[in-house]
Design a protein around this motif. Structure first.
Motif, PDB file in Angstrom:
ATOM      1  N   LEU A  16       0.803  -1.224   0.000  1.00  0.00           N
ATOM      2  CA  LEU A  16       0.000   0.000   0.000  1.00  0.00           C
ATOM      3  C   LEU A  16       0.834   1.271   0.000  1.00  0.00           C
ATOM      4  CD1 LEU A  16      -2.832  -0.966   2.528  1.00  0.00           C
ATOM      5  CD2 LEU A  16      -2.978  -0.807   0.038  1.00  0.00           C
TER       6      LEU A  16
ATOM      7  N   LEU B 190      -4.874  -1.113   5.888  1.00  0.00           N
ATOM      8  CA  LEU B 190      -5.864  -0.303   5.182  1.00  0.00           C
ATOM      9  C   LEU B 190      -6.141   0.997   5.924  1.00  0.00           C
ATOM     10  CD1 LEU B 190      -8.381  -3.097   4.134  1.00  0.00           C
ATOM     11  CD2 LEU B 190      -6.873  -1.807   2.600  1.00  0.00           C
TER      12      LEU B 190
ATOM     13  N   ALA C 229      -3.436   3.531   5.537  1.00  0.00           N
ATOM     14  CA  ALA C 229      -3.445   4.164   4.215  1.00  0.00           C
ATOM     15  C   ALA C 229      -4.609   5.129   4.050  1.00  0.00           C
ATOM     16  CB  ALA C 229      -3.500   3.102   3.126  1.00  0.00           C
TER      17      ALA C 229
ATOM     18  N   VAL D 246      -4.517  -7.488   0.489  1.00  0.00           N
ATOM     19  CA  VAL D 246      -4.485  -6.037   0.304  1.00  0.00           C
ATOM     20  C   VAL D 246      -4.131  -5.699  -1.150  1.00  0.00           C
ATOM     21  CG1 VAL D 246      -3.221  -3.961   0.951  1.00  0.00           C
ATOM     22  CG2 VAL D 246      -4.015  -5.533   2.714  1.00  0.00           C
ATOM     23  N   TRP D 247      -3.198  -6.467  -1.720  1.00  0.00           N
ATOM     24  CA  TRP D 247      -2.824  -6.258  -3.122  1.00  0.00           C
ATOM     25  C   TRP D 247      -4.018  -6.510  -4.036  1.00  0.00           C
ATOM     26  CZ3 TRP D 247      -2.479  -9.766  -7.276  1.00  0.00           C
ATOM     27  CH2 TRP D 247      -1.850  -9.258  -8.426  1.00  0.00           C
TER      28      TRP D 247
ATOM     29  N   THR E 113      -6.513  -3.616  -4.011  1.00  0.00           N
ATOM     30  CA  THR E 113      -6.139  -2.237  -4.366  1.00  0.00           C
ATOM     31  C   THR E 113      -5.277  -2.089  -5.612  1.00  0.00           C
ATOM     32  OG1 THR E 113      -4.140  -2.294  -2.975  1.00  0.00           O
ATOM     33  CG2 THR E 113      -6.207  -1.550  -1.935  1.00  0.00           C
TER      34      THR E 113
END
Length: 317
Positions: A23, A50, A53, A256-257, A260
């Motif tokens: 992120l 998250l 970010a 997470v990848w 996003t």
């Protein structure tokens, strides 16, 4: 077709990348994420990354008081939800819809692994019910709030390699095996992503599944130390012994990848690992890759129909 699109992209990240590294440089201010299991193990690291970010993270939790302690100080809110109780799932979704907010990221990460034979609801096998059916209902009930451009991420596992869907005995009524039950549920997670992506892509919603890696987390609570020593995961003192295991921060990175990464724009219905799209494999020993039975569109459509019939939830009827 998903069977032909399963190829590495060259993301620049890998096995040891962390969620924060993935992120880095992204500003998620104004985005709302829902992360089931977001207060424990990989889920907490996902929530932490998250929120750091800039995203506001809603954490549905079976134990709300424990969850609030776990995510205290982060840009989060906790709400009660028990995936084993579809009434609880629907109440959570109704409360969220009543808030009038939209969802940009929905990560289905909560689950159980290798538990003793347990029945929930009308006698459903617990892995299938909690890991898959609970999330099926959650996503379908929340569908009106999922914004165009949103990502839905289903956390599967390399364990899917051990079993496809057992169509002749999905609920293990004719003999229970805890590892095959877990494996079938993880296949179901991946197939759910395939068909939801097919249904949702015209609305601008794309869906992915993934293997987070092997990590020592509370997910292993049903295994004894002796079992983990026998598998080479820990030593006799309970300390990590397998060098391939990830830290929780690394284990959270792929979800997470998937939620996003701009590399995935215009793509969906794919299975990821190590912060990239996975290659297909025909092996059954839980190595890298995804088996065809977990990304087959026909199997995915059949599972969706079964899940809709069992639960009564289908936002696309």
């Amino acid at each position: 077709m998903n069977l032909t699109a399963q190829h590495k992209l060259g993301s620049g990240f890998g096995h040891r990348s962390t969620a924060r590294e993935v992120l880095s440089g992204l500003d998620l201010t104004g985005k709302l994420a829902v992360v089931t299991g977001g207060y424990s193990g990989l889920g907490r690291e996902t929530t932490r990354a998250l929120a750091a970010a800039g995203a506001h993270v809603v954490v549905p939790a079976r134990r709300p008081s424990l969850a609030r302690e776990s995510v205290a100080g982060l840009n989060t809110e906790v709400a009660e939800l028990d995936l084993a109780d579809l009434g609880s799932v629907r109440r959570f979704a109704a409360r969220f819809l009543a808030s009038g907010r939209g969802i940009d990221i929905l990560i289905c990460g909560a689950g159980i692994m290798a538990c003793p034979e347990t029945r929930v609801g009308p006698g459903w096998e617990a892995h299938f019910a909690v890991n898959h059916l609970g999330h099926h209902v959650l996503v379908n009930e929340l569908w009106p709030s999922i914004r165009p451009g949103a990502r839905v991420v289903a956390v599967s596992s390399a364990g899917h390699q051990l079993s496809g869907m057992r169509w002749d005995d999905v609920q293990f009524d004719r003999g229970y095996d805890r590892w095959l039950a877990y494996a079938q549920a993880k296949t179901a997670n991946a197939l759910f992503a395939v068909h939801l992506d097919a249904l949702g892509r015209d609305s601008g919603v794309r869906v992915f599944s993934l293997h987070p890696g092997a990590i020592l987390t509370p997910l292993l609570r049903h295994l004894t130390r002796a079992e983990m020593v026998e598998r080479g995961w820990v030593d006799e003192h309970g300390d990590l012994a397998d060098p391939e295991f990830k830290t929780p921060e690394q284990g959270a990175a792929t979800q997470v990848w998937a939620a996003t990464s701009s590399l995935l724009d215009g793509m969906g219905g794919l299975y990821a690992e190590d912060c990239d799209i996975a290659e297909r494999t025909d092996r059954t020993d839980m190595v890298a890759g995804v088996r065809d039975h977990a990304i087959d569109p026909g199997e995915a459509e059949r599972l969706w129909a079964l899940s809709a019939r069992l639960t009564g939830s289908d936002a696309f009827r």
